[in-house]
Design a protein around this motif. Structure first.
Motif, PDB file in Angstrom:
ATOM      1  N   GLU A   1       8.968   0.039   6.591  1.00 40.44           N
ATOM      2  CA  GLU A   1      10.072  -0.913   6.616  1.00 40.44           C
ATOM      3  C   GLU A   1       9.534  -2.294   6.954  1.00 40.44           C
ATOM      4  O   GLU A   1       8.521  -2.419   7.652  1.00 40.44           O
ATOM      5  N   GLU A   2      10.210  -3.326   6.453  1.00 39.72           N
ATOM      6  CA  GLU A   2       9.936  -4.693   6.893  1.00 39.72           C
ATOM      7  C   GLU A   2      11.220  -5.495   6.729  1.00 39.72           C
ATOM      8  O   GLU A   2      12.114  -5.132   5.955  1.00 39.72           O
ATOM      9  N   ALA A   3      11.318  -6.601   7.477  1.00 44.79           N
ATOM     10  CA  ALA A   3      12.567  -7.358   7.502  1.00 44.79           C
ATOM     11  C   ALA A   3      12.390  -8.851   7.310  1.00 44.79           C
ATOM     12  O   ALA A   3      13.382  -9.587   7.336  1.00 44.79           O
TER      13      ALA A   3
ATOM     14  N   ASP B   1      21.241  -0.212   5.338  1.00 42.29           N
ATOM     15  CA  ASP B   1      21.593   1.202   5.312  1.00 42.29           C
ATOM     16  C   ASP B   1      21.102   1.866   4.038  1.00 42.29           C
ATOM     17  O   ASP B   1      20.592   3.000   4.061  1.00 42.29           O
ATOM     18  N   VAL B   2      21.217   1.166   2.922  1.00 36.74           N
ATOM     19  CA  VAL B   2      20.727   1.690   1.651  1.00 36.74           C
ATOM     20  C   VAL B   2      19.202   1.766   1.666  1.00 36.74           C
ATOM     21  O   VAL B   2      18.609   2.739   1.187  1.00 36.74           O
ATOM     22  N   ALA B   3      18.548   0.739   2.210  1.00 34.61           N
ATOM     23  CA  ALA B   3      17.091   0.749   2.293  1.00 34.61           C
ATOM     24  C   ALA B   3      16.600   1.954   3.098  1.00 34.61           C
ATOM     25  O   ALA B   3      15.659   2.655   2.696  1.00 34.61           O
ATOM     26  N   ARG B   4      17.244   2.210   4.222  1.00 36.03           N
ATOM     27  CA  ARG B   4      16.805   3.328   5.070  1.00 36.03           C
ATOM     28  C   ARG B   4      17.152   4.681   4.445  1.00 36.03           C
ATOM     29  O   ARG B   4      16.412   5.657   4.605  1.00 36.03           O
ATOM     30  N   ARG B   5      18.269   4.738   3.735  1.00 33.40           N
ATOM     31  CA  ARG B   5      18.604   5.959   3.003  1.00 33.40           C
ATOM     32  C   ARG B   5      17.565   6.216   1.921  1.00 33.40           C
ATOM     33  O   ARG B   5      17.119   7.352   1.729  1.00 33.40           O
TER      34      ARG B   5
ATOM     35  N   PRO C   1       0.809  -1.226   0.000  1.00 28.99           N
ATOM     36  CA  PRO C   1       0.000   0.000   0.000  1.00 28.99           C
ATOM     37  C   PRO C   1       0.842   1.276   0.000  1.00 28.99           C
ATOM     38  O   PRO C   1       0.474   2.272  -0.633  1.00 28.99           O
ATOM     39  N   GLU C   2       1.950   1.249   0.723  1.00 32.26           N
ATOM     40  CA  GLU C   2       2.916   2.337   0.707  1.00 32.26           C
ATOM     41  C   GLU C   2       4.262   1.756   0.298  1.00 32.26           C
ATOM     42  O   GLU C   2       4.517   0.560   0.485  1.00 32.26           O
ATOM     43  N   VAL C   3       5.110   2.590  -0.277  1.00 35.37           N
ATOM     44  CA  VAL C   3       6.435   2.105  -0.657  1.00 35.37           C
ATOM     45  C   VAL C   3       7.109   1.509   0.578  1.00 35.37           C
ATOM     46  O   VAL C   3       7.176   2.134   1.637  1.00 35.37           O
ATOM     47  N   THR C   4       7.580   0.287   0.437  1.00 39.64           N
ATOM     48  CA  THR C   4       8.164  -0.448   1.573  1.00 39.64           C
ATOM     49  C   THR C   4       9.576  -0.868   1.219  1.00 39.64           C
ATOM     50  O   THR C   4       9.828  -1.379   0.127  1.00 39.64           O
ATOM     51  N   VAL C   5      10.489  -0.632   2.155  1.00 36.32           N
ATOM     52  CA  VAL C   5      11.879  -1.047   1.956  1.00 36.32           C
ATOM     53  C   VAL C   5      12.155  -2.247   2.841  1.00 36.32           C
ATOM     54  O   VAL C   5      11.696  -2.328   3.979  1.00 36.32           O
ATOM     55  N   HIS C   6      12.919  -3.176   2.276  1.00 33.38           N
ATOM     56  CA  HIS C   6      13.281  -4.394   3.011  1.00 33.38           C
ATOM     57  C   HIS C   6      14.614  -4.147   3.712  1.00 33.38           C
ATOM     58  O   HIS C   6      15.625  -3.881   3.062  1.00 33.38           O
ATOM     59  N   VAL C   7      14.602  -4.219   5.035  1.00 31.75           N
ATOM     60  CA  VAL C   7      15.807  -3.914   5.815  1.00 31.75           C
ATOM     61  C   VAL C   7      16.452  -5.177   6.386  1.00 31.75           C
ATOM     62  O   VAL C   7      17.347  -5.089   7.214  1.00 31.75           O
ATOM     63  N   GLY C   8      16.010  -6.352   5.933  1.00 34.42           N
ATOM     64  CA  GLY C   8      16.621  -7.607   6.368  1.00 34.42           C
ATOM     65  C   GLY C   8      17.652  -8.080   5.358  1.00 34.42           C
ATOM     66  O   GLY C   8      18.141  -7.318   4.526  1.00 34.42           O
TER      67      GLY C   8
END
Length: 266
Positions: A113-115, A95-99, A60-67
């Motif tokens: 975010e999700e992992a 780090d790239v996902a969070r950036r 639903p919203e842009v999600t970055v994978h931080v795992g």
């Protein structure tokens, strides 16, 4: 040094790895495999990380994978048993996902975010070919589920600073994706669609290029080529990330009767 942004075809399921003995794929897929195998060597420098947007993840919203993307998500069906044991154990790039998330938030996009989700086959199948040593960290980012073309081009624009930070931005999809239409009878229509799409994508004027690609449904045979848009939307992100630079078609071939292209921006 500024890296380009890429839109690459990821094939069909585990198409490059159907031989349990590790032999070459069906000849139909070999040109695509060769293109993917040459991606990293064709860059001006080896990326420190990859940010990849796959047509197989919507949220639903842009999600970055931080795992770390493991275990892999084998989201294909009906293939030989050994293809559900393929491995691509690259490190994640939280780090790239969070950036990326911070850049999107600064541009007004809600992010999450999700992992836990494994990397889907839109990630690990092409990356097994492009980065066989699994030695470049990777972060996956979702599409936004509304599949709005202009929004995804704007998402790409927001991510563009990553290109100056050693991050390769990759959109992974297919420029033609109609699973109900296969065979040589499809090729003339697929050729016409591909010619129109490529003319829009490679328009030398960046503003006109973005407008033409955002209006992709106005191109000939658009909804035949893409009954659903999820495999085309990674192209929008790559195009937006490419900014004012040149856009070229650096791969074109036929598979399954489809005409399939890859593009490089910047």
């Amino acid at each position: 040094m500024t890296l380009p942004a890429l839109f690459v075809p990821h094939g069909g399921g585990p198409c490059f790895f159907m031989d349990p003995a590790g032999g070459p794929p069906d000849p139909m897929w070999q040109p695509m495999q060769a293109y993917l195998a040459g991606l990293i060597a064709a860059l001006p420098e080896r990326p420190k990380a990859i940010l990849l947007v796959s047509g197989h993840w919507e949220a639903p919203e842009v999600t970055v994978h931080v795992g770390d993307g493991q275990p892999l998500f084998y989201d294909y069906y009906g293939f030989p048993e050994h293809t559900y044991r393929l491995q691509w154990p690259a490190p994640g790039a939280p780090d790239v996902a969070r950036r990326a998330a911070a850049l999107l938030q600064d541009a007004g996009f809600a992010t999450r975010e999700e992992a836990e989700r494994g990397w889907d086959h839109g990630v690990f199948i092409p990356m097994m070919v492009a980065v066989p040593g699994a030695d470049i960290p990777l972060a996956q980012m979702s599409l936004r589920a509304d599949l709005d073309p202009e929004a995804h081009i704007a998402i790409g624009r927001a991510l563009a600073p990553l290109r100056d930070e050693g991050v390769l931005i990759v959109g992974s999809g297919m420029s033609f994706h109609n699973l109900r239409a296969r065979g040589p009878q499809v090729t003339p229509v697929a050729d016409a669609w591909d010619a129109a799409l490529t003319a829009a994508v490679t328009d030398p004027d960046p503003a006109r290029r973005a407008a033409r690609v955002a209006a992709w449904e106005d191109l000939p045979h658009a909804r035949f080529a893409h009954p659903e848009a999820e495999h085309l939307l990674p192209l929008m992100v790559a195009l937006g990330a490419g900014g004012e630079g040149a856009a070229v078609c650096d791969y074109r071939d036929h598979v399954l009767g489809w005409t399939v292209s890859g593009y490089r921006f910047g």
